[in-house]
Design a protein around this motif. Structure first.
Motif, PDB file in Angstrom:
ATOM      1  N   LEU A 259      -4.693   3.216  -8.462  1.00 21.80           N
ATOM      2  CA  LEU A 259      -4.694   2.186  -7.434  1.00 21.80           C
ATOM      3  C   LEU A 259      -6.098   2.009  -6.867  1.00 21.80           C
ATOM      4  CD1 LEU A 259      -1.502   3.188  -5.416  1.00 21.80           C
ATOM      5  CD2 LEU A 259      -1.771   1.131  -6.804  1.00 21.80           C
ATOM      6  N   PRO A 260      -6.432   0.790  -6.426  1.00 19.88           N
ATOM      7  CA  PRO A 260      -7.705   0.637  -5.699  1.00 19.88           C
ATOM      8  C   PRO A 260      -7.591   1.313  -4.344  1.00 19.88           C
ATOM      9  CG  PRO A 260      -6.450  -1.395  -5.625  1.00 19.88           C
ATOM     10  CD  PRO A 260      -5.714  -0.486  -6.569  1.00 19.88           C
ATOM     11  N   ALA A 261      -8.705   1.695  -3.791  1.00 18.73           N
ATOM     12  CA  ALA A 261      -8.708   2.452  -2.540  1.00 18.73           C
ATOM     13  C   ALA A 261      -8.077   1.671  -1.393  1.00 18.73           C
ATOM     14  CB  ALA A 261     -10.133   2.850  -2.177  1.00 18.73           C
ATOM     15  N   ARG A 262      -8.188   0.331  -1.426  1.00 17.63           N
ATOM     16  CA  ARG A 262      -7.610  -0.454  -0.337  1.00 17.63           C
ATOM     17  C   ARG A 262      -6.104  -0.316  -0.267  1.00 17.63           C
ATOM     18  NH1 ARG A 262      -4.773  -4.954  -1.202  1.00 17.63           N
ATOM     19  NH2 ARG A 262      -4.724  -5.879  -3.274  1.00 17.63           N
ATOM     20  N   ALA A 263      -5.471   0.125  -1.361  1.00 18.64           N
ATOM     21  CA  ALA A 263      -4.017   0.247  -1.407  1.00 18.64           C
ATOM     22  C   ALA A 263      -3.536   1.662  -1.129  1.00 18.64           C
ATOM     23  CB  ALA A 263      -3.500  -0.217  -2.775  1.00 18.64           C
ATOM     24  N   VAL A 264      -4.417   2.536  -0.656  1.00 22.29           N
ATOM     25  CA  VAL A 264      -4.043   3.905  -0.287  1.00 22.29           C
ATOM     26  C   VAL A 264      -4.540   4.160   1.125  1.00 22.29           C
ATOM     27  CG1 VAL A 264      -4.259   6.350  -0.821  1.00 22.29           C
ATOM     28  CG2 VAL A 264      -4.170   4.680  -2.682  1.00 22.29           C
ATOM     29  N   ARG A 265      -3.608   4.370   2.050  1.00 22.22           N
ATOM     30  CA  ARG A 265      -3.951   4.556   3.456  1.00 22.22           C
ATOM     31  C   ARG A 265      -3.627   5.987   3.860  1.00 22.22           C
ATOM     32  NH1 ARG A 265      -0.869  -1.075   4.967  1.00 22.22           N
ATOM     33  NH2 ARG A 265      -2.395  -2.458   4.012  1.00 22.22           N
ATOM     34  N   VAL A 266      -4.641   6.731   4.189  1.00 18.23           N
ATOM     35  CA  VAL A 266      -4.485   8.153   4.506  1.00 18.23           C
ATOM     36  C   VAL A 266      -4.650   8.352   6.007  1.00 18.23           C
ATOM     37  CG1 VAL A 266      -5.371  10.479   4.100  1.00 18.23           C
ATOM     38  CG2 VAL A 266      -5.359   8.800   2.234  1.00 18.23           C
ATOM     39  N   ARG A 267      -3.735   9.110   6.600  1.00 16.86           N
ATOM     40  CA  ARG A 267      -3.839   9.487   8.002  1.00 16.86           C
ATOM     41  C   ARG A 267      -3.696  11.000   8.119  1.00 16.86           C
ATOM     42  NH1 ARG A 267      -5.448   5.150   8.002  1.00 16.86           N
ATOM     43  NH2 ARG A 267      -4.823   3.327   9.191  1.00 16.86           N
ATOM     44  N   ILE A 268      -4.635  11.626   8.832  1.00 13.75           N
ATOM     45  CA  ILE A 268      -4.557  13.055   9.097  1.00 13.75           C
ATOM     46  C   ILE A 268      -3.770  13.251  10.392  1.00 13.75           C
ATOM     47  CG2 ILE A 268      -5.881  15.154   9.529  1.00 13.75           C
ATOM     48  CD1 ILE A 268      -6.151  14.044   6.705  1.00 13.75           C
ATOM     49  N   VAL A 269      -2.711  14.064  10.356  1.00 14.70           N
ATOM     50  CA  VAL A 269      -1.838  14.256  11.508  1.00 14.70           C
ATOM     51  C   VAL A 269      -1.722  15.748  11.805  1.00 14.70           C
ATOM     52  CG1 VAL A 269      -0.518  12.151  11.108  1.00 14.70           C
ATOM     53  CG2 VAL A 269       0.207  14.268  10.019  1.00 14.70           C
ATOM     54  N   ALA A 270      -1.382  16.059  13.061  1.00 20.10           N
ATOM     55  CA  ALA A 270      -1.204  17.458  13.445  1.00 20.10           C
ATOM     56  C   ALA A 270       0.059  18.032  12.822  1.00 20.10           C
ATOM     57  CB  ALA A 270      -1.155  17.577  14.966  1.00 20.10           C
ATOM     58  N   GLU A 271       1.130  17.221  12.808  1.00 16.75           N
ATOM     59  CA  GLU A 271       2.395  17.640  12.203  1.00 16.75           C
ATOM     60  C   GLU A 271       2.961  16.474  11.412  1.00 16.75           C
ATOM     61  OE1 GLU A 271       5.186  19.105  14.991  1.00 16.75           O
ATOM     62  OE2 GLU A 271       3.911  20.725  15.723  1.00 16.75           O
ATOM     63  N   LEU A 272       3.555  16.777  10.263  1.00 18.67           N
ATOM     64  CA  LEU A 272       4.168  15.723   9.460  1.00 18.67           C
ATOM     65  C   LEU A 272       5.398  15.193  10.175  1.00 18.67           C
ATOM     66  CD1 LEU A 272       3.927  17.278   5.876  1.00 18.67           C
ATOM     67  CD2 LEU A 272       2.455  15.556   6.906  1.00 18.67           C
ATOM     68  N   PRO A 273       5.613  13.874  10.156  1.00 19.25           N
ATOM     69  CA  PRO A 273       6.779  13.310  10.863  1.00 19.25           C
ATOM     70  C   PRO A 273       8.092  13.754  10.231  1.00 19.25           C
ATOM     71  CG  PRO A 273       5.596  11.620   9.630  1.00 19.25           C
ATOM     72  CD  PRO A 273       4.764  12.850   9.549  1.00 19.25           C
TER      73      PRO A 273
ATOM     74  N   ALA B  47       0.827  -1.204   0.000  1.00 18.68           N
ATOM     75  CA  ALA B  47       0.000   0.000   0.000  1.00 18.68           C
ATOM     76  C   ALA B  47       0.856   1.246   0.000  1.00 18.68           C
ATOM     77  CB  ALA B  47      -0.938   0.007   1.207  1.00 18.68           C
ATOM     78  N   LEU B  48       0.227   2.345  -0.381  1.00 19.94           N
ATOM     79  CA  LEU B  48       0.835   3.670  -0.329  1.00 19.94           C
ATOM     80  C   LEU B  48       0.272   4.392   0.887  1.00 19.94           C
ATOM     81  CD1 LEU B  48       2.633   5.754  -1.891  1.00 19.94           C
ATOM     82  CD2 LEU B  48       0.507   6.634  -2.860  1.00 19.94           C
ATOM     83  N   ALA B  49       1.162   4.835   1.774  1.00 18.90           N
ATOM     84  CA  ALA B  49       0.745   5.561   2.972  1.00 18.90           C
ATOM     85  C   ALA B  49       0.873   7.051   2.720  1.00 18.90           C
ATOM     86  CB  ALA B  49       1.598   5.147   4.169  1.00 18.90           C
ATOM     87  N   VAL B  50      -0.147   7.797   3.120  1.00 18.55           N
ATOM     88  CA  VAL B  50      -0.161   9.250   2.948  1.00 18.55           C
ATOM     89  C   VAL B  50      -0.442   9.871   4.304  1.00 18.55           C
ATOM     90  CG1 VAL B  50      -1.222  11.215   1.781  1.00 18.55           C
ATOM     91  CG2 VAL B  50      -1.030   9.010   0.598  1.00 18.55           C
ATOM     92  N   ALA B  51       0.510  10.689   4.793  1.00 13.91           N
ATOM     93  CA  ALA B  51       0.302  11.464   6.012  1.00 13.91           C
ATOM     94  C   ALA B  51       0.084  12.908   5.593  1.00 13.91           C
ATOM     95  CB  ALA B  51       1.506  11.354   6.937  1.00 13.91           C
TER      96      ALA B  51
ATOM     97  N   SER C 247     -12.285  14.756   8.055  1.00 21.10           N
ATOM     98  CA  SER C 247     -13.045  14.344   6.875  1.00 21.10           C
ATOM     99  C   SER C 247     -12.258  14.495   5.581  1.00 21.10           C
ATOM    100  CB  SER C 247     -14.339  15.156   6.776  1.00 21.10           C
ATOM    101  OG  SER C 247     -14.052  16.549   6.689  1.00 21.10           O
ATOM    102  N   GLU C 248     -11.142  15.232   5.626  1.00 21.29           N
ATOM    103  CA  GLU C 248     -10.313  15.406   4.435  1.00 21.29           C
ATOM    104  C   GLU C 248      -9.684  14.095   3.981  1.00 21.29           C
ATOM    105  OE1 GLU C 248      -8.847  18.579   2.436  1.00 21.29           O
ATOM    106  OE2 GLU C 248     -10.981  18.209   2.670  1.00 21.29           O
ATOM    107  N   ALA C 249      -9.598  13.105   4.870  1.00 20.95           N
ATOM    108  CA  ALA C 249      -8.962  11.835   4.504  1.00 20.95           C
ATOM    109  C   ALA C 249      -9.641  11.209   3.300  1.00 20.95           C
ATOM    110  CB  ALA C 249      -8.984  10.874   5.686  1.00 20.95           C
TER     111      ALA C 249
END
Length: 865
Positions: A435-449, A409-413, A420-422
């Motif tokens: 890509l199918p949606a199952r292969a894109v994982r989005v996480r909303i974070v306060a600050e980018l790592p 999967a592709l992870a997006v922070a 709701s922006e995720a």
């Protein structure tokens, strides 16, 4: 076919595309319109090549697994025109590449025909003589970075693949992958080179129609990426009879060693071979393969270099182990280089060998194993994705994000003030990357790592993208949503506290029933792009979209939902005498038993089973009694016996309206009998031990009153629940018939017992038997989005349509029966909407056939369904 002498001096072409006619009348392609011989294909290619002209021009082809697209592709290769091959299912990516490269000709489908949009008679670009094909390496992002491939690249790679696979002119390869993907294209090239047959289709291996086509065309081979093998497991590939299958190929990402061993063993037992392969677009398609005889003992290896190619290991300080380094490939299939702008199309060779970016180890037995990755590129489901390009795309949409990924999967922070922006971010990435949606994982974070140095911490980004349920490794996001979003959807539709719904939950474990089943199935089908088999008992984390998303208009409709919708339609139409299609009510009884078994009898705890059945009884009886009490206030059509759902026991025999609700009464009585039986510990144990045999036994007992074998009064004088109970039990048995033999037996039982139930009305009996057989043998039906919406509305509202139509149609039928029919449906749907909203707050969870409609009674001429 166009001969080399027909081309302008110095124009180069791909030899196998010029030599099609040499294979004569052998079948070249099996397309939607039928088989096409090599002679016929060569003629079509020649005609298209002449239309393209002798002056070399840059042609953009919107790829598709169709004969028209293949003809344009081969015509360009044969006549020396450089071809930019782009995905046909991503219009934004197509337009992006048109804007970036300004092609001279655009070939694309328009309605039902293919058109060549000739934008200029001569090229606006300087085109290198060796340039034959341009392919993207970054999925469907529309990235301007392209791989430049030469005529020699295409020819040599096709020859090499044909050699190590041992392709014969008798082989028939199905196109399980899209033509614009280098792996899918290599299947076409290598088989046309050898005079073999290509079965052109865009059907998924998850589609039964694909296997019908494969068998009827005597298919000998197909290709798959790792996710293809997940689908094969789901459709029961190991039990399929494929007498002509000779070999299966796999590439497009690492297949788990355990799966390699399992499929290799299956192949040995079934008489076919498994070729696991390794490649990149920059090498035209293939660089290495694992000889089939090593798949069982060395499943983790990438294998040996393909004929004509070679590997070396470039030492790296960060990988000091012996015989380990970056894998570098050399061979005639290595690309000319990259193109970033149209000016690069005039470049010659800028690359002599290919640094793959993969870290490999050379083992003592001469095989190469991939042990890591050096570059930021990731390969997901066969698509090479550039996270930098994805970050840049999101920046253009005003989103600050970091992207990283692995083989799954592709992870997006991303930073955002709103969680709701995720969903929006995921849609942007899936649309751009293909890509199918199952292969894109989005996480909303306060600050980018970030690292201490301030640089992005991509390892932390990958960790953020891990599935939330660590105990259940899986592909992650499902169906256009993160698994947590699907959990929220389940909580909403099933009216459960959000904290009670986890990724391990299932529809049944959360108490889903036939009231919520239709609504949930339609939501899932819309989000996933299909409805997985047994989704109602599948954990949320395992719900996945198909490998390739179906066209937006193509849908599947679960047969039980379709039958419920059609049945209530026929029931109401026959009551109003718009038409005389009867049998819907009795088919609905079988559906009630079918859903009873699927929902109530999958939970482990006996007390929970009993509780759920009682809740279901209440959700059938209470709305019915509420409506009847309302009607009692308006007129005297009904009695207190109707209100108590006891008319079939105590109601007056001369009532013209009293038996309007016979179906509801029968269903409630049957459910009460079922809960009484299953409340007994012994019966509960029998059901668990004999889940198929017990309902068949009950059906046999139910046939005694059906055939008047108990010495009871005339059948018309006893409650309908007694005479129709066997239909409910047969539906119950159908849901538990897990093998073809059991499905045959339960179908034969229906075929033997339904005839004669309605003397003189064989049409009604035929409808019941046909509907039952469809339920048993066909889990889903091909459909369209609008049809699904309408069927879902009808099926989910069926109880309320039935309840209210007795009062609605008499008001209008004197003016127009058809208008009365329509008004009854519309009013029932509106009433269902109101009741459903009110019932969201009631105890949830039961199941059987609540929203499956009732119908008229067999003892009343007016009320027959």
């Amino acid at each position: 076919m166009t001969a080399p002498s027909d081309l302008l001096p110095g124009t180069r072409s791909v030899p196998f595309a010029l030599a099609l006619a040499a294979h004569g009348d052998r079948t070249a392609v099996i397309a939607a319109d039928g088989p096409v011989t090599y002679r016929e294909l060569a003629a079509r290619v020649d005609a298209t090549a002449r239309r393209l002209g002798r002056e070399r021009r840059l042609i953009l082809l919107v790829g598709a697994n169709t004969l028209d697209a293949l003809v344009v592709h081969l015509a360009a290769l044969a006549s020396g025109h450089p071809l930019l091959l782009v995905p046909g299912d991503h219009p934004d990516a197509v337009q992006s590449l048109i804007d970036a490269y300004d092609p001279d000709v655009v070939a694309r489908p328009d309605s039902r025909e293919w058109v060549l949009d000739e934008r200029r008679p001569v090229s606006a670009h300087v085109l290198h003589p060796d340039l034959a094909l341009l392919l993207s390496t970054s999925g469907s992002t529309g990235s301007p970075k392209l791989v430049r491939l030469s005529h020699e690249n295409l020819q040599s790679n096709a020859e090499s693949i044909a050699e190590y696979l041992g392709i014969r002119d008798t082989d028939r390869a199905a196109t399980t992958l899209p033509m614009h993907y280098c792996y899918g294209l290599s299947v076409i090239h290598s088989h046309l080179l050898r005079g073999a047959t290509v079965i052109l289709t865009d059907l998924s291996v998850a589609d039964t129609c694909f296997w019908e086509l494969f068998r009827s065309c005597r298919g000998t081979t197909f290709a798959g990426v790792p996710y293809t093998f997940d689908l094969l497991d789901r459709v029961g590939f190991d039990a399929m009879e494929l007498p002509h299958l000779r070999y299966v190929t796999q590439a497009g990402g690492r297949l788990a060693p355990a799966l390699v061993q399992r499929y290799a063993a299956l192949g040995r037992a079934s008489g076919w071979e498994l070729f696991v392969m390794y490649g990149q677009t920059e090498a035209t398609a293939r660089m290495a393969y694992l000889p089939p005889e090593l798949a069982a003992t060395r499943p983790e290896a990438a294998g040996v270099a393909i004929p004509g190619g070679s590997f070396r290991l470039h030492p790296l300080p960060e990988w000091p182990e012996e015989d380990t380094g970056e894998l570098v490939y050399a061979g005639p299939n290595v690309m000319l280089g990259y193109a970033h702008t149209p000016q690069d199309l005039g470049l010659g060779r800028t690359v002599k060998e290919l640094a793959t970016g993969d870290i490999a180890r050379l083992t003592p037995d001469g095989l190469h194993e991939i042990v890591g990755r050096r570059s930021r590129f990731v390969k997901i489901l066969g698509l090479r994705i550039d996270p930098d390009q994805v970050e840049a795309m999101l920046t253009r949409h005003g989103i600050t994000a970091l992207c990283a990924g692995d083989d799954e999967a592709l992870a997006v922070a991303a930073t955002s003030a709103r969680a709701s922006e995720a969903g929006r971010i995921q849609k942007l990435v899936t649309s751009e990357c293909g890509l199918p949606a199952r292969a894109v994982r989005v996480r909303i974070v306060a600050e980018l790592p970030r690292l201490a140095s301030g640089k992005p911490d991509y390892r932390a980004v990958r960790e953020l993208g891990r599935p939330a349920d660590a105990a259940a490794p899986g592909p992650g996001p499902a169906g256009g949503m993160d698994p947590e979003d699907l959990c929220a959807l389940y909580a909403l539709i099933l009216d459960r506290p959000r904290q009670e719904v986890t990724q391990a939950s299932t529809f049944v474990s959360l108490g889903g029933d036939s009231l919520s089943y239709v609504e949930m199935s339609l939501h899932l089908e819309e989000r996933l792009g299909h409805l997985p088999a047994a989704w109602h008992t599948t954990p949320i984390r395992e719900l996945r979209p198909p490998e390739r998303k179906a066209p937006s208009h193509r849908r599947a409709l679960e047969t039980s939902v379709a039958l419920r919708a059609v049945a209530i339609f026929c029931v109401i139409g026959s009551h109003i005498q718009v038409f005389g299609i009867k049998g819907g009510a009795h088919l609905l009884l079988a559906l009630a038993g079918y859903n009873f078994a699927r929902f109530h009898l999958t939970t482990a705890d006996r007390r929970e089973r009993v509780r759920r059945i009682w809740v279901s009884i209440g959700r059938v009886a209470l709305p019915s009694m509420a409506w009847i009490s309302f009607v009692l206030l308006l007129n005297d059509d009904y009695t207190l016996a109707n209100l108590a759902l006891l008319d079939s026991v105590f109601g007056p025999e001369d009532s013209k309206t009293g038996m309007h609700f016979w179906f509801i009464e029968a269903l409630v009585y049957i459910l009460i009998a079922a809960v009484a039986v299953l409340a007994l510990p012994l019966a509960d144990r029998w059901e668990r031990r004999f889940p198929y045999g017990l309902p068949l036994t009950i059906a046999a007992v139910g046939l005694l009153p059906r055939y008047d074998l108990l010495g009871l009064p005339d059948r018309t004088q006893i409650p309908d629940a007694i005479t129709v109970f066997w239909l409910f039990a047969l539906g119950w048995a159908a849901a538990k018939a897990g093998t073809a033999r059991r499905r045959l037996l339960v179908t034969a039982a229906a075929l033997a017992t339904v005839p004669g139930f309605f003397p003189g009305d064989p049409g009604r009996e035929a409808i019941i038997v046909a509907g039952f057989a469809l339920l048993v043998w066909v889990p889903t039906l091909p459909s369209r989005e609008r049809v699904n919406q309408l069927a879902g509305l009808m099926a989910s509202s069926s109880l309320y349509i039935y309840l209210t139509h007795w009062q609605i149609f008499p008001l209008i039928e004197g003016f127009s029966r058809h208008l009365a029919f329509l008004a009854s449906l519309v009013f029932g749907i509106a009433y269902a909407t109101c009741v459903t909203r009110l019932m969201r707050g009631l105890p949830v969870n039961p199941l059987p056939s609540l929203r499956r409609s009732p119908a008229g009674r067999h003892t009343s001429d007016r009320s027959r369904a």
